[in-house]
Design a protein around this motif. Structure first.
Motif, mmCIF file in Angstrom:
data_model
loop_
_atom_site.group_PDB
_atom_site.id
_atom_site.type_symbol
_atom_site.label_atom_id
_atom_site.label_comp_id
_atom_site.label_asym_id
_atom_site.label_seq_id
_atom_site.Cartn_x
_atom_site.Cartn_y
_atom_site.Cartn_z
ATOM 1 N N LYS A 186 48.352 -26.762 -88.904
ATOM 2 C CA LYS A 186 49.136 -26.246 -90.020
ATOM 3 C C LYS A 186 50.465 -25.682 -89.517
ATOM 4 O O LYS A 186 50.529 -25.010 -88.492
ATOM 5 N N GLY A 187 51.563 -25.976 -90.230
ATOM 6 C CA GLY A 187 52.866 -25.450 -89.840
ATOM 7 C C GLY A 187 53.969 -26.468 -90.038
ATOM 8 O O GLY A 187 53.786 -27.505 -90.684
ATOM 9 N N MET A 188 55.147 -26.170 -89.461
ATOM 10 C CA MET A 188 56.327 -27.009 -89.635
ATOM 11 C C MET A 188 56.573 -27.863 -88.404
ATOM 12 O O MET A 188 56.477 -27.405 -87.271
ATOM 13 N N TYR A 189 56.900 -29.128 -88.653
ATOM 14 C CA TYR A 189 57.239 -30.085 -87.616
ATOM 15 C C TYR A 189 58.666 -30.577 -87.869
ATOM 16 O O TYR A 189 59.157 -30.535 -89.000
ATOM 17 N N LYS A 190 59.313 -31.064 -86.813
ATOM 18 C CA LYS A 190 60.633 -31.662 -87.008
ATOM 19 C C LYS A 190 60.709 -32.999 -86.282
ATOM 20 O O LYS A 190 60.179 -33.170 -85.178
ATOM 21 N N CYS A 191 61.331 -33.945 -86.956
ATOM 22 C CA CYS A 191 61.573 -35.274 -86.413
ATOM 23 C C CYS A 191 63.047 -35.332 -86.040
ATOM 24 O O CYS A 191 63.917 -35.256 -86.919
#
Length: 371
Positions: A186-191
């Motif tokens: 769970k949480g934020m990812y960045k591409c």
């Protein structure tokens, strides 16, 4: 003397950019992403005798917005003049725009989810680098260089669980498949997408949702006229008011029981199950949605399904469901009835044989006389 400046046209992300003239160029009017932006250039072009000379790099590396993403428009001497005319060099703003989902992704624990990341125009593989990272910890989830996955660079927590759609990378699709989702995911990812000239990124947020439904592992047997319990246990962190639980008789597509908006809905029951099928109300807060079926009938036999939906979001994209199936087999006779059905014919046969034996000994007349 007057200096004629030709109007220059360049391309920025497919839109027209015009640089207007006069004796001096004081601004560059640029159309990019649908809005007009004017940068004051000061005395961008100063007259010196009969020559108009661009003041060095008149427009260098202006930061613009193309398609919603910040890009760098290449600089150099954008406007340079010699003699009575100012010649404009045509420049190209490459405008890399990376797209992701507009809303967080909600996924059940243990399930798989695709994290979207795309660009409108495919990028040559020889200059492409794509990084998927955790925004909070900076952990590298996955890496692609030149269109090739580099699993050896992954954080151990994602090894074997995160992968690119390799055949889609050349088409500008850098989405990531994350399997067997855990609470730690769970949480934020960045591409982050890099090329030789620029880079851009998009963020993706994952929210985990636990919804596990279990029922009976083996068929349930019952005799006609008896009461029977069909088990259904729900393990979730979703509040009761956001759950919808329904018992269905699947082979007939009949809704037997319904729990919705925090309460049992008897008005939804068909007539044949009204007053016979019910929840254990005191057990519902514990996640027990088992059904008690009274006075079972032969026609009640078949497959029943306990289907659970989450109703936390009004958009169906974020609605999840799980179910458990139970097979109910009904016998028309109880154990006592089966015993009687089997023993009575045997008892009758014994009586007949005894009578026949007495008759053979000449005692039939005496027997019937006494009767």
């Amino acid at each position: 003397m007057k200096c004629a400046v030709r109007r220059e046209e360049t391309q920025c992300g497919g839109l027209e950019t015009q640089c207007g003239g006069g004796d001096a160029v004081r601004g560059v009017e640029k159309q990019c992403g649908g809005g007009d932006t004017v940068w004051g250039g000061g005395d961008a072009v100063r007259g010196v005798g009969d020559a108009v000379r661009g003041g060095g790099d008149a427009v260098r590396g202006e930061e613009t917005r193309c398609g919603g993403e910040e890009t760098q428009c290449g600089g150099g001497d954008a406007v340079r003049g010699v003699g009575d005319a100012v010649r404009g060099e045509e420049t190209q703003c490459r405008g890399l725009s990376v797209r992701g989902p507009a809303m967080p992704l909600r996924v059940q624990l243990g399930a798989s989810v695709t994290l979207p990341c795309t660009v409108d125009t495919p990028i040559p593989l020889h200059e492409l680098e794509v990084q998927w990272m955790r925004e909070d910890s900076g952990s590298l989830v996955h890496l692609s260089l030149g269109g090739e996955s580099r699993p050896e660079s992954q954080s151990p927590a994602y090894s074997g669980r995160a992968e690119f759609f390799t055949e889609e990378i050349s088409k500008g699709n850098f989405s990531l498949l994350l399997m067997n989702v855990t609470t730690e995911d769970k949480g934020m990812y960045k591409c982050v997408v890099h090329t030789e000239h620029e880079s851009s990124e998009t963020n993706v947020t994952i929210d985990t949702e636990r919804l596990v439904v279990t029922g009976a592992d083996v068929p349930v047997f019952a005799y006609a006229g008896e009461d029977v319990i069909l088990n259904c246990s729900v393990d979730t962190h979703v509040p009761l008011r956001e759950l919808e639980v329904e018992w269905m008789k699947t082979n007939e597509e009949i809704q037997v029981l319904l729990f919705m908006e925090g309460r049992y809905r008897p008005e939804s029951q068909p007539e044949r199950f009204r007053g016979r099928a019910e929840f254990f109300s005191e057990e519902i807060p514990k996640g027990n949605f088992s059904m008690k079926l009274r006075d079972v009938k032969p026609e009640d036999g078949g497959e029943f399904m306990c289907r659970v939906h989450t109703c936390a979001e009004s958009i169906s994209l974020y609605t999840y469901s799980a179910n458990a199936t139970t097979l109910l087999e009904i016998s028309r006779f109880s154990t006592l009835q089966w015993i009687l059905l089997i023993t009575l014919p045997i008892i009758g046969l014994i009586i007949i044989m005894c009578i026949a034996k007495l008759c053979c000994k000449g005692k039939c007349s005496l027997l019937f006389h006494s009767i």
